[in-house]
Design a protein around this motif. Structure first.
Motif, PDB file in Angstrom:
ATOM      1  N   VAL A  97       1.484   6.920  -6.875  1.00  0.00           N
ATOM      2  CA  VAL A  97       0.338   7.625  -7.078  1.00  0.00           C
ATOM      3  C   VAL A  97       0.737   8.923  -6.986  1.00  0.00           C
ATOM      4  CG1 VAL A  97      -2.032   8.228  -6.640  1.00  0.00           C
ATOM      5  CG2 VAL A  97      -1.637   5.826  -6.876  1.00  0.00           C
ATOM      6  N   LEU A  98       1.227   9.166  -5.802  1.00  0.00           N
ATOM      7  CA  LEU A  98       1.433  10.676  -5.261  1.00  0.00           C
ATOM      8  C   LEU A  98       2.802  10.966  -6.265  1.00  0.00           C
ATOM      9  CD1 LEU A  98       2.027  10.545  -1.483  1.00  0.00           C
ATOM     10  CD2 LEU A  98       0.259  11.702  -3.036  1.00  0.00           C
ATOM     11  N   GLY A  99       3.624  10.155  -6.784  1.00  0.00           N
ATOM     12  CA  GLY A  99       4.864  10.917  -8.000  1.00  0.00           C
ATOM     13  C   GLY A  99       4.079  11.068  -8.920  1.00  0.00           C
ATOM     14  N   THR A 134       2.638  19.078 -12.245  1.00  0.00           N
ATOM     15  CA  THR A 134       3.916  20.127 -12.683  1.00  0.00           C
ATOM     16  C   THR A 134       3.751  20.289 -14.164  1.00  0.00           C
ATOM     17  OG1 THR A 134       5.186  19.103 -11.024  1.00  0.00           O
ATOM     18  CG2 THR A 134       6.392  20.542 -12.914  1.00  0.00           C
ATOM     19  N   ARG A 187       0.898  -1.247   0.135  1.00  0.00           N
ATOM     20  CA  ARG A 187      -0.121   0.007   0.026  1.00  0.00           C
ATOM     21  C   ARG A 187       0.928   1.136  -0.080  1.00  0.00           C
ATOM     22  NH1 ARG A 187      -4.150  -2.262   4.765  1.00  0.00           N
ATOM     23  NH2 ARG A 187      -5.312  -3.613   3.353  1.00  0.00           N
ATOM     24  N   VAL A 239       0.916  12.195  -9.642  1.00  0.00           N
ATOM     25  CA  VAL A 239       0.111  13.312  -9.440  1.00  0.00           C
ATOM     26  C   VAL A 239       1.038  14.455  -9.554  1.00  0.00           C
ATOM     27  CG1 VAL A 239      -1.151  14.598  -7.715  1.00  0.00           C
ATOM     28  CG2 VAL A 239      -1.589  11.939  -8.252  1.00  0.00           C
ATOM     29  N   LEU A 240       2.127  14.416  -8.771  1.00  0.00           N
ATOM     30  CA  LEU A 240       3.388  15.453  -8.722  1.00  0.00           C
ATOM     31  C   LEU A 240       3.706  15.750 -10.325  1.00  0.00           C
ATOM     32  CD1 LEU A 240       4.863  17.556  -7.363  1.00  0.00           C
ATOM     33  CD2 LEU A 240       6.630  15.813  -6.871  1.00  0.00           C
ATOM     34  N   SER A 250       2.481   1.724  -3.540  1.00  0.00           N
ATOM     35  CA  SER A 250       1.326   2.139  -4.206  1.00  0.00           C
ATOM     36  C   SER A 250       1.014   3.569  -4.250  1.00  0.00           C
ATOM     37  CB  SER A 250       0.144   1.350  -4.193  1.00  0.00           C
ATOM     38  OG  SER A 250       0.264  -0.022  -4.460  1.00  0.00           O
ATOM     39  N   GLY A 251       0.825   4.063  -2.600  1.00  0.00           N
ATOM     40  CA  GLY A 251       0.584   5.440  -2.676  1.00  0.00           C
ATOM     41  C   GLY A 251       1.568   6.116  -3.021  1.00  0.00           C
ATOM     42  N   ALA A 252       3.046   5.874  -2.778  1.00  0.00           N
ATOM     43  CA  ALA A 252       4.053   6.770  -3.197  1.00  0.00           C
ATOM     44  C   ALA A 252       3.926   6.848  -4.789  1.00  0.00           C
ATOM     45  CB  ALA A 252       5.492   6.056  -2.822  1.00  0.00           C
TER      46      ALA A 252
END
Length: 232
Positions: free
Chosen positions: A39-41, A48, A32, A43-44, A35-37
């Motif tokens: 997704v955040l990457g 940008t 998890r 999104v960033l 997967s969260g990292a």
């Protein structure tokens, strides 16, 4: 003959169940987190890229203390097509009264006879701008060093605001760096030149500048390895 209760063997399955259960839980949480990292990457990265695209569309012709032209390749004093497009835009801004001063910036590669700043000044004076209306800051091998050199030269002269001229996709990074250097900066990019000719060059520019901007924001160091030739 005496009766004795039968000895019971420990349930080895029950003993082994707990460690396996803990290991599975750890793996689930690790999955998890990964997967969260991711997704955040993403999104960033996407956020940008969208900002690079949005700022590329901005054309701010507000009156400024100086029009700053970011350097690009030149050949024995002749600006490349990328650089020429930027210089032409600066000339138009000067004619429209955005500022009475144009600053060209950029050093030279080993073996060059002229700096980018000097070749830019020659182009503008040949186009009819007065020599005292063009300041050549002949240093800077990348965007960050060029912006820092311009900021220092402007502060020495008591100048604070700058209309930045580069390729559209380069706008957000140059504006970010200029504001970090203490300038009140906005962008008025060129709309001609190789950086905007095709959809492929536009997508390439956005991708490169997204990587370069993220690198700068994370490290505050130069992003030479990521910046495309047009944007330096």
């Amino acid at each position: 003959m005496t009766w004795a209760p039968a000895r019971t063997r420990p349930d080895s399955r029950a003993d082994s169940r707990a460690p396996r259960g803990i290991g599975a839980a750890i793996l689930r949480w690790a999955g998890r987190l990964i997967s969260g990292a991711v997704v955040l990457g993403l999104v960033l990265l996407l956020g940008t890229a969208v900002r690079v695209w949005q700022v590329a569309r901005i054309e701010d012709y507000t009156r400024a203390d100086a029009i700053v032209v970011l350097g690009a390749a030149q050949y024995s004093g002749t600006p490349s097509s990328v650089f020429e497009a930027r210089l032409y835009q600066a000339e138009q801004l000067y004619e429209q009264g955005v500022s009475d001063l144009v600053i060209t910036v950029g050093g030279k590669q080993e073996g060059d006879l002229y700096t980018e700043a000097a070749s830019g000044k020659m182009y503008l004076t040949d186009a009819g701008l007065p020599a005292d209306a063009v300041l050549a800051v002949e240093t800077g091998s990348d965007t960050l060093r060029s912006i820092e050199a311009v900021a220092a030269a402007m502060k020495e002269r008591g100048l604070e605001s700058a209309a930045l001229v580069s390729d559209p996709w380069h706008s957000l990074r140059t504006r970010t760096m200029a504001r970090d250097a203490g300038l009140d900066a906005w962008t008025a990019p060129t709309r001609t030149g190789p950086a905007v000719y095709t959809r492929e060059s536009q997508a390439h520019g956005i991708a490169r500048e997204t990587a370069a901007l993220l690198w700068y924001q994370l490290t505050h160091f130069s992003a030479d390895d990521f910046s495309y030739t047009a944007g330096r």
